[in-house]
Enzyme design. Structure first.
Site, PDB file in Angstrom:
ATOM      1  N   TRP A 134       0.816  -1.216   0.000  1.00 32.38           N
ATOM      2  CA  TRP A 134       0.000   0.000   0.000  1.00 32.38           C
ATOM      3  C   TRP A 134       0.847   1.262   0.000  1.00 32.38           C
ATOM      4  O   TRP A 134       0.509   2.247  -0.663  1.00 32.38           O
ATOM      5  CB  TRP A 134      -0.990  -0.026   1.155  1.00 32.38           C
ATOM      6  CG  TRP A 134      -2.072  -1.046   0.926  1.00 32.38           C
ATOM      7  CD1 TRP A 134      -2.286  -2.194   1.628  1.00 32.38           C
ATOM      8  CD2 TRP A 134      -3.069  -1.017  -0.116  1.00 32.38           C
ATOM      9  NE1 TRP A 134      -3.351  -2.885   1.095  1.00 32.38           N
ATOM     10  CE2 TRP A 134      -3.846  -2.192   0.033  1.00 32.38           C
ATOM     11  CE3 TRP A 134      -3.367  -0.138  -1.147  1.00 32.38           C
ATOM     12  CZ2 TRP A 134      -4.920  -2.487  -0.822  1.00 32.38           C
ATOM     13  CZ3 TRP A 134      -4.429  -0.434  -1.999  1.00 32.38           C
ATOM     14  CH2 TRP A 134      -5.177  -1.599  -1.821  1.00 32.38           C
ATOM     15  N   LYS A 183     -12.141  -1.588   6.791  1.00 36.31           N
ATOM     16  CA  LYS A 183     -11.369  -2.619   7.488  1.00 36.31           C
ATOM     17  C   LYS A 183     -11.698  -2.590   8.981  1.00 36.31           C
ATOM     18  O   LYS A 183     -12.237  -3.541   9.509  1.00 36.31           O
ATOM     19  CB  LYS A 183      -9.872  -2.438   7.264  1.00 36.31           C
ATOM     20  CG  LYS A 183      -9.362  -3.117   6.019  1.00 36.31           C
ATOM     21  CD  LYS A 183      -9.216  -2.233   4.839  1.00 36.31           C
ATOM     22  CE  LYS A 183      -8.741  -2.953   3.603  1.00 36.31           C
ATOM     23  NZ  LYS A 183      -7.883  -2.117   2.759  1.00 36.31           N
ATOM     24  N   ASP A 188      -1.118   6.328   6.634  1.00 33.65           N
ATOM     25  CA  ASP A 188      -2.235   5.524   6.138  1.00 33.65           C
ATOM     26  C   ASP A 188      -2.541   4.474   7.207  1.00 33.65           C
ATOM     27  O   ASP A 188      -1.797   3.513   7.374  1.00 33.65           O
ATOM     28  CB  ASP A 188      -1.831   4.849   4.817  1.00 33.65           C
ATOM     29  CG  ASP A 188      -2.904   3.888   4.299  1.00 33.65           C
ATOM     30  OD1 ASP A 188      -3.939   3.729   4.977  1.00 33.65           O
ATOM     31  OD2 ASP A 188      -2.693   3.299   3.220  1.00 33.65           O
TER      32      ASP A 188
HETATM   33  C1  LIG Z   1      -7.412  -1.389   1.781  1.00 38.24           C
HETATM   34  C2  LIG Z   1      -6.296  -0.444   1.922  1.00 38.24           C
HETATM   35  C3  LIG Z   1      -6.157   0.662   1.074  1.00 38.24           C
HETATM   36  C4  LIG Z   1      -7.100   0.918  -0.096  1.00 38.24           C
HETATM   37  O1  LIG Z   1      -8.340   1.289   0.325  1.00 38.24           O
HETATM   38  P1  LIG Z   1      -9.498   1.697  -0.728  1.00 38.24           P
HETATM   39  O2  LIG Z   1     -10.535   2.280   0.158  1.00 38.24           O
HETATM   40  O3  LIG Z   1      -9.912   0.457  -1.428  1.00 38.24           O
HETATM   41  O4  LIG Z   1      -8.921   2.700  -1.653  1.00 38.24           O
HETATM   42  C5  LIG Z   1      -5.107   1.532   1.299  1.00 38.24           C
HETATM   43  N1  LIG Z   1      -4.235   1.337   2.305  1.00 38.24           N
HETATM   44  C6  LIG Z   1      -4.325   0.276   3.140  1.00 38.24           C
HETATM   45  C7  LIG Z   1      -3.328   0.123   4.230  1.00 38.24           C
HETATM   46  C8  LIG Z   1      -5.353  -0.637   2.972  1.00 38.24           C
HETATM   47  O5  LIG Z   1      -5.445  -1.689   3.803  1.00 38.24           O
END
Ligand SMILES: *Cc1c(COP(=O)(O)O)cnc(C)c1O
Length: 364
Positions: free
Chosen positions: A104, A198, A174
């Site tokens: 990511w 998540k 993030d």
């Molecule tokens: C799932 C995830 C993303 C992407 O998320 P979207 O909402 O699908 O754009 C980005 N960073 C991390 C750490 C993730 O687990």
């Protein structure tokens, strides 16, 4: 009605059952408007109370001061990969630092390169992202607009146990797959964000916590929706907000405060849950092999391999028969990934632990 499984999906992922039951109870009509939360104006008093309570809950759970804005946006984390450089880079600070501990972070860096010069200060790709930067292994560029990292790499199961060093450069995180898993020293961050699907709610809303002085960097010529300051000034109601998703975030943050008892308790529970699984891995004599190095192990995504592709398939299929679902790993890592976010009950992890022990005894 179909029986609920213990769902180990990486995302969208398990939600607290009491929250789903409350959503179900009130789905046709909320008290007050006597209509579904999906059928009322985002500018109605009822919805303003909902978004206000969601923000107040987040501020309480994480002790977020008035120096920060809390925004509810759309576009998922992917849009943040772009909004961060678009808003925080400037003529004086045209470059930012990225630490890459998984897929990511790498996606985010590639996207950011469309907007300026990004410096990768550390990259764990040579060992397929199974570790954290050792102390002193990178230098922060003091002119960087920000220092970017992903606190939990969802695919590789690599998590920072605390904040990495970024000197005086604003830390940008993030936290999509571990937001609210422990108390956070928000003052250490310039900006921290997470898509909901998540650890904090259903897909459709992304939460951004940003230090107010950074909002002054946002170029007013950016498209309105892509400008953090526009959203902060509009109280996240610039356009029609993702009302249903925000409603569920409100209920989940209520659950964290009232049923769990806050983030210290949540953190202790997350430590206990992940230990159950890693203990089986560590005592399996090499039958199960964890992907991440011990000190980089994620409390959210437990990633491990079995001796063969065949055993892996058999593990996933047999687990599914016992109502332990969605355990297949990501194709770039293989093996098994058990995502055990906040909402995964201890009983679910215990059931998986018991199955792992049984499978090991049967097959090793
Ligand atoms: C799932 C995830 C993303 C992407 O998320 P979207 O909402 O699908 O754009 C980005 N960073 C991390 C750490 C993730 O687990």
């Amino acid at each position: 009605m179909t029986e609920r499984a213990y769902n180990f999906s990486a995302g969208p992922a398990v939600l607290p059952e009491p929250v789903l039951a409350e959503v179900q109870r009130d789905l046709l009509a909320l008290p007050g408007p006597r209509a579904s939360v999906m059928e009322i104006s985002h500018r109605s008093a009822t919805f303003k109370e909902i978004i206000g309570a969601a923000e107040a809950n987040l501020r309480k759970l994480l002790s977020i001061s008035d120096d920060y804005s809390v925004l509810f946006l759309q576009g998922g984390s992917r849009l943040q990969f772009s909004m961060i450089p678009m808003n925080l880079l400037s003529d004086e600070r045209p470059s930012a630092d990225y630490v890459l501990t998984g897929a990511w972070g790498k996606h985010a860096m590639k996207e950011a390169r469309k907007h300026g010069k990004m410096r990768v200060v550390w990259d764990g790709s040579d060992t397929n992202y199974n570790r954290l930067p050792p102390a002193g292994s990178y230098e922060v560029n003091n002119d960087a607009a920000y220092f970017y990292y992903a606190s939990n790499e969802t695919i590789h199961g690599v998590q920072f146990p605390g904040e990495p060093e970024s000197g005086r450069v604003p830390l940008v995180c993030d936290a999509s797959s571990d937001f609210l898993y422990r108390p956070l020293p928000i003052d250490r961050y310039g900006l921290i964000y997470a898509c909901a699907q998540k650890n904090i709610g259903p897909a459709g809303v992304t939460i951004v916590v940003v230090r107010n002085d950074l909002l002054e960097r946002c170029d007013e010529n950016l498209p309105g929706y892509l400008n953090y300051k526009t959203h902060a000034d509009a109280g996240s109601l610039l356009n029609t907000a993702p009302t249903f998703a925000i409603y569920v975030v409100r209920l989940i943050t209520d659950w964290l405060l009232n049923d769990i008892g806050g983030l210290d308790k949540m953190y202790a529970l997350n430590q206990a849950k992940s230990k159950l699984l890693y203990d089986v891995v560590d005592s399996s004599d090499g039958f199960y092999v964890g992907h991440a190095e011990t000190d980089a192990r994620s409390l959210m995504n437990v990633v491990f391999r079995l001796p063969s592709e065949e055993l892996t398939k058999s593990f996933v299929a047999q687990a599914d028969e016992r109502n332990l679902t969605a355990l297949g790993g990501h194709r770039s890592v293989g093996g098994i990934r058990a995502s055990i976010y906040n909402a995964m009950p201890l009983a679910g992890v215990e059931a998986l632990r018991d199955f792992m022990v049984e499978f090991l005894l049967a097959e090793s």
